[in-house]
Write a protein that holds these residues in place. Sequence first.
Motif, PDB file in Angstrom:
ATOM      1  N   THR A 321       0.829  -1.208   0.000  1.00 39.58           N
ATOM      2  CA  THR A 321       0.000   0.000   0.000  1.00 39.58           C
ATOM      3  C   THR A 321       0.861   1.255   0.000  1.00 39.58           C
ATOM      4  O   THR A 321       0.657   2.177  -0.792  1.00 39.58           O
ATOM      5  CB  THR A 321      -0.925   0.008   1.243  1.00 39.58           C
ATOM      6  OG1 THR A 321      -1.513  -1.277   1.366  1.00 39.58           O
ATOM      7  CG2 THR A 321      -1.996   1.078   1.135  1.00 39.58           C
ATOM      8  N   VAL A 322       1.846   1.239   0.904  1.00 38.22           N
ATOM      9  CA  VAL A 322       2.717   2.407   1.029  1.00 38.22           C
ATOM     10  C   VAL A 322       3.477   2.646  -0.278  1.00 38.22           C
ATOM     11  O   VAL A 322       3.488   3.763  -0.821  1.00 38.22           O
ATOM     12  CB  VAL A 322       3.710   2.231   2.210  1.00 38.22           C
ATOM     13  CG1 VAL A 322       4.804   3.285   2.167  1.00 38.22           C
ATOM     14  CG2 VAL A 322       2.950   2.279   3.527  1.00 38.22           C
ATOM     15  N   VAL A 323       4.076   1.536  -0.799  1.00 35.42           N
ATOM     16  CA  VAL A 323       4.832   1.660  -2.059  1.00 35.42           C
ATOM     17  C   VAL A 323       3.924   2.180  -3.164  1.00 35.42           C
ATOM     18  O   VAL A 323       4.272   3.122  -3.884  1.00 35.42           O
ATOM     19  CB  VAL A 323       5.448   0.292  -2.460  1.00 35.42           C
ATOM     20  CG1 VAL A 323       5.975   0.340  -3.893  1.00 35.42           C
ATOM     21  CG2 VAL A 323       6.568  -0.070  -1.491  1.00 35.42           C
ATOM     22  N   ALA A 324       2.721   1.586  -3.231  1.00 38.63           N
ATOM     23  CA  ALA A 324       1.765   2.009  -4.259  1.00 38.63           C
ATOM     24  C   ALA A 324       1.453   3.488  -4.121  1.00 38.63           C
ATOM     25  O   ALA A 324       1.430   4.234  -5.109  1.00 38.63           O
ATOM     26  CB  ALA A 324       0.489   1.174  -4.147  1.00 38.63           C
ATOM     27  N   ALA A 325       1.227   3.886  -2.873  1.00 37.86           N
ATOM     28  CA  ALA A 325       0.892   5.286  -2.616  1.00 37.86           C
ATOM     29  C   ALA A 325       2.018   6.192  -3.066  1.00 37.86           C
ATOM     30  O   ALA A 325       1.775   7.220  -3.720  1.00 37.86           O
ATOM     31  CB  ALA A 325       0.617   5.476  -1.123  1.00 37.86           C
ATOM     32  N   ILE A 326       3.262   5.769  -2.729  1.00 42.80           N
ATOM     33  CA  ILE A 326       4.422   6.588  -3.114  1.00 42.80           C
ATOM     34  C   ILE A 326       4.516   6.683  -4.634  1.00 42.80           C
ATOM     35  O   ILE A 326       4.671   7.769  -5.205  1.00 42.80           O
ATOM     36  CB  ILE A 326       5.729   5.995  -2.521  1.00 42.80           C
ATOM     37  CG1 ILE A 326       5.728   6.181  -0.994  1.00 42.80           C
ATOM     38  CG2 ILE A 326       6.963   6.651  -3.138  1.00 42.80           C
ATOM     39  CD1 ILE A 326       6.841   5.445  -0.280  1.00 42.80           C
ATOM     40  N   VAL A 327       4.366   5.500  -5.278  1.00 41.39           N
ATOM     41  CA  VAL A 327       4.447   5.466  -6.742  1.00 41.39           C
ATOM     42  C   VAL A 327       3.401   6.376  -7.361  1.00 41.39           C
ATOM     43  O   VAL A 327       3.686   7.186  -8.248  1.00 41.39           O
ATOM     44  CB  VAL A 327       4.284   4.010  -7.254  1.00 41.39           C
ATOM     45  CG1 VAL A 327       4.073   3.987  -8.767  1.00 41.39           C
ATOM     46  CG2 VAL A 327       5.497   3.193  -6.866  1.00 41.39           C
ATOM     47  N   MET A 328       2.180   6.240  -6.835  1.00 42.25           N
ATOM     48  CA  MET A 328       1.079   7.060  -7.351  1.00 42.25           C
ATOM     49  C   MET A 328       1.389   8.543  -7.192  1.00 42.25           C
ATOM     50  O   MET A 328       1.214   9.335  -8.128  1.00 42.25           O
ATOM     51  CB  MET A 328      -0.215   6.743  -6.586  1.00 42.25           C
ATOM     52  CG  MET A 328      -0.726   5.335  -6.800  1.00 42.25           C
ATOM     53  SD  MET A 328      -1.594   5.159  -8.355  1.00 42.25           S
ATOM     54  CE  MET A 328      -3.204   5.774  -7.851  1.00 42.25           C
ATOM     55  N   ALA A 329       1.852   8.867  -5.980  1.00 40.86           N
ATOM     56  CA  ALA A 329       2.145  10.269  -5.685  1.00 40.86           C
ATOM     57  C   ALA A 329       3.205  10.789  -6.638  1.00 40.86           C
ATOM     58  O   ALA A 329       3.084  11.895  -7.194  1.00 40.86           O
ATOM     59  CB  ALA A 329       2.618  10.393  -4.235  1.00 40.86           C
ATOM     60  N   GLU A 330       4.217   9.944  -6.824  1.00 39.12           N
ATOM     61  CA  GLU A 330       5.319  10.318  -7.717  1.00 39.12           C
ATOM     62  C   GLU A 330       4.806  10.550  -9.137  1.00 39.12           C
ATOM     63  O   GLU A 330       5.144  11.547  -9.777  1.00 39.12           O
ATOM     64  CB  GLU A 330       6.366   9.190  -7.683  1.00 39.12           C
ATOM     65  CG  GLU A 330       7.633   9.478  -8.443  1.00 39.12           C
ATOM     66  CD  GLU A 330       8.471  10.577  -7.800  1.00 39.12           C
ATOM     67  OE1 GLU A 330       9.425  11.038  -8.422  1.00 39.12           O
ATOM     68  OE2 GLU A 330       8.147  10.978  -6.631  1.00 39.12           O
ATOM     69  N   LYS A 331       3.929   9.617  -9.550  1.00 37.56           N
ATOM     70  CA  LYS A 331       3.359   9.696 -10.891  1.00 37.56           C
ATOM     71  C   LYS A 331       2.606  11.010 -11.069  1.00 37.56           C
ATOM     72  O   LYS A 331       2.758  11.723 -12.051  1.00 37.56           O
ATOM     73  CB  LYS A 331       2.395   8.525 -11.093  1.00 37.56           C
ATOM     74  CG  LYS A 331       2.571   7.818 -12.426  1.00 37.56           C
ATOM     75  CD  LYS A 331       1.664   6.617 -12.464  1.00 37.56           C
ATOM     76  CE  LYS A 331       1.848   5.812 -13.716  1.00 37.56           C
ATOM     77  NZ  LYS A 331       0.973   4.616 -13.660  1.00 37.56           N
ATOM     78  N   LYS A 332       1.774  11.285 -10.054  1.00 44.50           N
ATOM     79  CA  LYS A 332       0.961  12.504 -10.066  1.00 44.50           C
ATOM     80  C   LYS A 332       1.837  13.733 -10.200  1.00 44.50           C
ATOM     81  O   LYS A 332       1.574  14.646 -10.980  1.00 44.50           O
ATOM     82  CB  LYS A 332       0.169  12.582  -8.758  1.00 44.50           C
ATOM     83  CG  LYS A 332      -1.334  12.485  -8.995  1.00 44.50           C
ATOM     84  CD  LYS A 332      -2.063  12.666  -7.685  1.00 44.50           C
ATOM     85  CE  LYS A 332      -3.484  12.122  -7.799  1.00 44.50           C
ATOM     86  NZ  LYS A 332      -4.101  12.003  -6.482  1.00 44.50           N
ATOM     87  N   ARG A 333       2.924  13.690  -9.373  1.00 35.23           N
ATOM     88  CA  ARG A 333       3.829  14.839  -9.347  1.00 35.23           C
ATOM     89  C   ARG A 333       4.434  15.046 -10.741  1.00 35.23           C
ATOM     90  O   ARG A 333       4.450  16.159 -11.261  1.00 35.23           O
ATOM     91  CB  ARG A 333       4.940  14.600  -8.315  1.00 35.23           C
ATOM     92  CG  ARG A 333       5.612  15.879  -7.827  1.00 35.23           C
ATOM     93  CD  ARG A 333       6.623  15.554  -6.742  1.00 35.23           C
ATOM     94  NE  ARG A 333       7.630  14.602  -7.184  1.00 35.23           N
ATOM     95  CZ  ARG A 333       8.711  14.944  -7.907  1.00 35.23           C
ATOM     96  NH1 ARG A 333       8.915  16.190  -8.237  1.00 35.23           N
ATOM     97  NH2 ARG A 333       9.563  14.029  -8.267  1.00 35.23           N
TER      98      ARG A 333
END
Length: 354
Positions: A321-333
Amino acid sequence: MHLLLVLPFVLEVQSRSMNLNFTCDCTCHTELKTANCSSSNYTHLPTFLPPFTEQLDLSFNHLKAIKSRAFQNTRRIRILLLNDNVISVLSKGAFSLLESLLRLDLSRNRISSLSEGFSLGLGSLRELSLAENRLTILENSCFVHLDILQRLNLSHNGVKTIKMRAFGSMSTLRQVQLDWNNITILKNGIFSMLRNLEVLNLRHNQINCLDVGVLSPLISLALLDLTNNNLSSIQFKTFLSLNTYSTHIMLHGNPWKCDCDLQRVFRKLCNVKRLFLDDYDNLTCSNLDEIHGYYTMGLDTELCIAEMVTVLVITITVVITVVAAIVMAEKKRKNKNKEKHWTEVSEYSCASQD
Ligand SMILES: *[C@@H]1O[C@H](CO)[C@@H](O)[C@H](O)[C@H]1NC(C)=O
Ligand SMILES: *[C@@H]1O[C@H](CO)[C@@H](O)[C@H](O)[C@H]1NC(C)=O
């Protein structure tokens, strides 16, 4: 010269024949100071015994009671065997005249209760056997006059209740056999005076519960035998509170309810240097028998596996979940940056077009 050599023999023969004048109802031995009255159908104490008797064997007779201040004429007895009679009554002060008595065997009789007065005068007694009688309650103060008793055998009775001060005065006791009784609970305080106790044999009872502090006064305990009882679980603190130099603990023959908690308790106990769970590998689980067949606590170390899997699953889920969240956030950024870039570029283009 000849006379001088012979004289001692003459004297000895004379003294022997003199000693034979003591009347003895049993087989008496002058030099050994023994009187053997065993298996002689006595229903009452024999009348004539030599006063110097130190060892009196009255086992395997039909004695029913020992009256107050019995053994008037044989006060020097050191060993008294009254085992295998049908004694049911021990009057107050039954042995009160026997101030030199070291060992008293009352095993295999019909004694169902002990009064406070039973032990009157037994201040020299080292060893007492009341094994194979009919005791059900150990009353307060029942051993109160046994000031220096070291060995007490209460094996094979029906003891269910040990009153709080039953062993109250027995600070010299080193061994107590309480095996083959009906004890179910060991309450805090019952062993509080037994600081010299080395052996506590509680085999073959129905013990299902030990109060957490019940063992803590036993600072000399070397062997605690709890085999063949009704224990399904224990608390770590109960045994940890044994502040001894080293204690061997026997626990097999109990219906252990093996689960992760119990296994953890045993693992911790195994790590306490002064405690030795001698039969740890032989502990059998009552709850897992049907599923796993013969199942032992020590050999199988996988009782906590379900818990471990759960923990693992949760951890992995959280990590994902955390990794996914980070990846998503990174993607968004990144997307945002891209948009911004394009906007800037387009703005720039527009501007340049102007
Ligand atoms: C205690 O008494 C029982 C039963 O008579 C006997 O089998 C056992 O050997 C005795 N134990 C000790 C330590 O004397
Ligand atoms: C464990 O059980 C086995 C088999 O019943 C036996 O031979 C062995 O002596 C036991 N070990 C202990 C320490 O009780």
